[in-house]
Design a protein around this motif. Structure first.
Motif, PDB file in Angstrom:
ATOM      1  N   GLN A   1     -44.793-129.253 -25.581  1.00 21.80           N
ATOM      2  CA  GLN A   1     -45.753-129.707 -24.571  1.00 21.80           C
ATOM      3  C   GLN A   1     -45.076-129.862 -23.212  1.00 21.80           C
ATOM      4  O   GLN A   1     -45.626-129.464 -22.178  1.00 21.80           O
ATOM      5  CB  GLN A   1     -46.375-131.030 -25.021  1.00 21.80           C
ATOM      6  CG  GLN A   1     -47.475-131.516 -24.114  1.00 21.80           C
ATOM      7  CD  GLN A   1     -48.058-132.843 -24.593  1.00 21.80           C
ATOM      8  OE1 GLN A   1     -47.571-133.461 -25.543  1.00 21.80           O
ATOM      9  NE2 GLN A   1     -49.106-133.285 -23.935  1.00 21.80           N
TER      10      GLN A   1
ATOM     11  N   GLU B   1     -44.557-126.476 -21.647  1.00 15.78           N
ATOM     12  CA  GLU B   1     -45.797-125.924 -21.119  1.00 15.78           C
ATOM     13  C   GLU B   1     -46.187-126.595 -19.804  1.00 15.78           C
ATOM     14  O   GLU B   1     -46.597-125.922 -18.861  1.00 15.78           O
ATOM     15  CB  GLU B   1     -46.912-126.069 -22.153  1.00 15.78           C
ATOM     16  CG  GLU B   1     -46.721-125.155 -23.352  1.00 15.78           C
ATOM     17  CD  GLU B   1     -47.662-125.477 -24.502  1.00 15.78           C
ATOM     18  OE1 GLU B   1     -48.549-126.361 -24.344  1.00 15.78           O
ATOM     19  OE2 GLU B   1     -47.509-124.850 -25.569  1.00 15.78           O
ATOM     20  N   VAL B   2     -46.048-127.913 -19.742  1.00 13.66           N
ATOM     21  CA  VAL B   2     -46.377-128.629 -18.508  1.00 13.66           C
ATOM     22  C   VAL B   2     -45.444-128.185 -17.385  1.00 13.66           C
ATOM     23  O   VAL B   2     -45.884-127.910 -16.269  1.00 13.66           O
ATOM     24  CB  VAL B   2     -46.296-130.165 -18.714  1.00 13.66           C
ATOM     25  CG1 VAL B   2     -46.351-130.896 -17.392  1.00 13.66           C
ATOM     26  CG2 VAL B   2     -47.411-130.634 -19.631  1.00 13.66           C
ATOM     27  N   TYR B   3     -44.142-128.091 -17.689  1.00 15.04           N
ATOM     28  CA  TYR B   3     -43.179-127.667 -16.679  1.00 15.04           C
ATOM     29  C   TYR B   3     -43.499-126.256 -16.182  1.00 15.04           C
ATOM     30  O   TYR B   3     -43.505-126.001 -14.975  1.00 15.04           O
ATOM     31  CB  TYR B   3     -41.761-127.723 -17.241  1.00 15.04           C
ATOM     32  CG  TYR B   3     -40.715-127.381 -16.217  1.00 15.04           C
ATOM     33  CD1 TYR B   3     -40.282-128.336 -15.304  1.00 15.04           C
ATOM     34  CD2 TYR B   3     -40.191-126.100 -16.129  1.00 15.04           C
ATOM     35  CE1 TYR B   3     -39.341-128.022 -14.336  1.00 15.04           C
ATOM     36  CE2 TYR B   3     -39.248-125.784 -15.171  1.00 15.04           C
ATOM     37  CZ  TYR B   3     -38.830-126.744 -14.283  1.00 15.04           C
ATOM     38  OH  TYR B   3     -37.911-126.421 -13.320  1.00 15.04           O
ATOM     39  N   SER B   4     -43.803-125.349 -17.102  1.00 13.90           N
ATOM     40  CA  SER B   4     -44.090-123.963 -16.726  1.00 13.90           C
ATOM     41  C   SER B   4     -45.340-123.837 -15.882  1.00 13.90           C
ATOM     42  O   SER B   4     -45.498-122.873 -15.133  1.00 13.90           O
ATOM     43  CB  SER B   4     -44.234-123.091 -17.981  1.00 13.90           C
ATOM     44  OG  SER B   4     -43.017-123.060 -18.680  1.00 13.90           O
ATOM     45  N   SER B   5     -46.252-124.809 -16.000  1.00 15.27           N
ATOM     46  CA  SER B   5     -47.505-124.737 -15.241  1.00 15.27           C
ATOM     47  C   SER B   5     -47.334-125.170 -13.783  1.00 15.27           C
ATOM     48  O   SER B   5     -48.208-124.921 -12.958  1.00 15.27           O
ATOM     49  CB  SER B   5     -48.575-125.600 -15.912  1.00 15.27           C
ATOM     50  OG  SER B   5     -48.287-126.985 -15.736  1.00 15.27           O
TER      51      SER B   5
END
Length: 198
Positions: free
Chosen positions: A140, A143-147
């Motif tokens: 998670q 994913e947050v970092y990549s967004s």
């Protein structure tokens, strides 16, 4: 520490993020690359442009021993111009050190992180009930970092202000002293055994 003091996140009032210069940023940003690493991708792209005039759009990692020992290369006309590595975890670091002792390390830069899987998998992260790293949480966080949108360090007005106000310019003696390292060859007093285990 929060548990020791009886502080629950749900009970804490939300406040704006602190900012080093006291001004709120419009949004959170990230650097180029994966969440667990430092600035290897940025350094490769910058070096490719500055040294060889090549604009690198995408960096492809090549897995060597495992996903925690990977390398990236800059090539032109079949010639390798730059070769960097990302090495995570003590076992892989040990492998790297063995290769260095044998003179078999072709890298201009090696990014080393002691935690297998990188920083997001480190001991400072949340654990599950059994005391293991919570893999779902790590996924998670990835994913947050990549967004988040990417902002290059040199495009940050804060970094530019830091250079001007504190370091007295980008190539000033103060900047060179604070941000640059000089290396000199040191004689080894004795040779370490090649089979040293960490």
């Amino acid at each position: 520490m929060m548990e020791e003091r009886g502080v629950m996140v749900k009970d804490v009032e939300s406040v704006p993020l602190d900012h080093i210069f006291g001004e709120a940023e419009s949004c959170l940003t990230r650097h180029e690359g994966r969440s667990s690493e430092g600035f290897m991708e940025h350094i490769l792209k910058h070096a490719a442009k500055e040294l060889f005039g090549i604009d690198v759009e995408e960096i492809v990692y090549r897995t060597l021993r495992n996903r925690d020992f990977q390398e990236v290369s800059l090539e032109r006309d079949g010639e390798t111009l730059l070769q960097f590595a990302a090495v995570y975890g003590f076992r892989n670091i040990q492998t790297l050190v063995h290769r260095m002792r044998k003179g078999r390390v072709p890298y201009q830069l090696v990014e080393v992180l002691s935690c297998p899987g990188g920083c997001l998998n480190g001991r400072g992260q949340s654990e599950d009930e059994a005391g293991r790293v919570d893999k779902a949480l790590v996924q998670q966080l990835e994913e947050v970092y990549s967004s988040l949108p990417v902002r290059l360090p040199e495009m940050s007005s804060d970094i530019q202000r830091l250079y001007q106000d504190w370091l007295e310019g980008q190539d000033s003696p103060r900047a060179l002293q604070a941000l640059h390292t000089q290396y000199s060859h040191q004689q080894q007093p004795h040779k370490l055994p090649p089979d040293i285990q960490w």
